[in-house]
Write a protein that holds these residues in place. Structure first.
Motif, mmCIF file in Angstrom:
data_model
loop_
_atom_site.group_PDB
_atom_site.id
_atom_site.type_symbol
_atom_site.label_atom_id
_atom_site.label_comp_id
_atom_site.label_asym_id
_atom_site.label_seq_id
_atom_site.Cartn_x
_atom_site.Cartn_y
_atom_site.Cartn_z
ATOM 1 N N GLN A 147 0.876 -1.288 0.117
ATOM 2 C CA GLN A 147 0.151 0.054 -0.023
ATOM 3 C C GLN A 147 0.939 1.480 -0.074
ATOM 4 O O GLN A 147 0.544 2.386 -0.749
ATOM 5 C CB GLN A 147 -0.952 -0.003 1.229
ATOM 6 C CG GLN A 147 -2.006 1.358 1.436
ATOM 7 C CD GLN A 147 -2.797 1.016 -0.064
ATOM 8 O OE1 GLN A 147 -3.244 0.197 -0.369
ATOM 9 N NE2 GLN A 147 -2.893 2.244 -0.450
ATOM 10 N N SER A 148 2.108 1.268 0.802
ATOM 11 C CA SER A 148 2.780 2.516 0.778
ATOM 12 C C SER A 148 3.371 2.616 -0.514
ATOM 13 O O SER A 148 3.592 3.609 -1.042
ATOM 14 C CB SER A 148 3.894 2.316 1.920
ATOM 15 O OG SER A 148 3.458 2.006 3.035
ATOM 16 N N ASP B 277 0.974 4.199 -2.676
ATOM 17 C CA ASP B 277 0.727 5.628 -2.374
ATOM 18 C C ASP B 277 1.707 6.397 -2.839
ATOM 19 O O ASP B 277 1.615 7.537 -3.328
ATOM 20 C CB ASP B 277 0.629 5.898 -1.031
ATOM 21 C CG ASP B 277 -0.729 5.020 -0.321
ATOM 22 O OD1 ASP B 277 -1.470 4.857 -1.153
ATOM 23 O OD2 ASP B 277 -0.472 4.933 1.086
ATOM 24 N N SER C 295 1.390 6.983 -6.748
ATOM 25 C CA SER C 295 0.458 7.666 -6.863
ATOM 26 C C SER C 295 0.977 9.259 -6.925
ATOM 27 O O SER C 295 0.578 9.799 -7.700
ATOM 28 C CB SER C 295 -0.945 7.741 -5.885
ATOM 29 O OG SER C 295 -1.385 6.258 -6.305
#
Length: 87
Positions: free
Chosen positions: A54-55, A58, A61
């Motif tokens: 997830q990091s 992120d 993104s």
């Protein structure tokens, strides 16, 4: 004395049986504890990997890189052989 000698092997066998049963119970308990510990650690590692993924997403993104360019290919390189398919 003969009666006492005939009782000793039976008592010795009973003592040994009890000892072995107790030892096996202790081993089973330790293996169960170790197994639970290993499973817990594997679950924790899975959660940490999910958090890391997830990091990374992120960060990608934030950098403007879309998820359409994954760092790990979604399909193996062997798959695009549709031109050689006899069917």
């Amino acid at each position: 004395m003969d009666a006492q000698d005939s009782e000793d092997p039976k008592q010795s066998t009973a003592d040994m049986t009890a000892f072995v049963q107790n030892l096996l119970q202790q081993m089973q308990s330790r293996f169960q504890t170790m197994s639970e510990s290993i499973i817990t650690k594997i679950d924790e590692m899975g959660n940490r990997i999910d958090e890391l993924e997830q990091s990374i997403n992120d960060l990608r993104s934030e950098m403007g890189i879309e998820a359409s360019a994954p760092s790990v290919p979604s399909k193996p390189k062997d798959e695009p052989k549709t031109g050689n398919d006899p069917s």
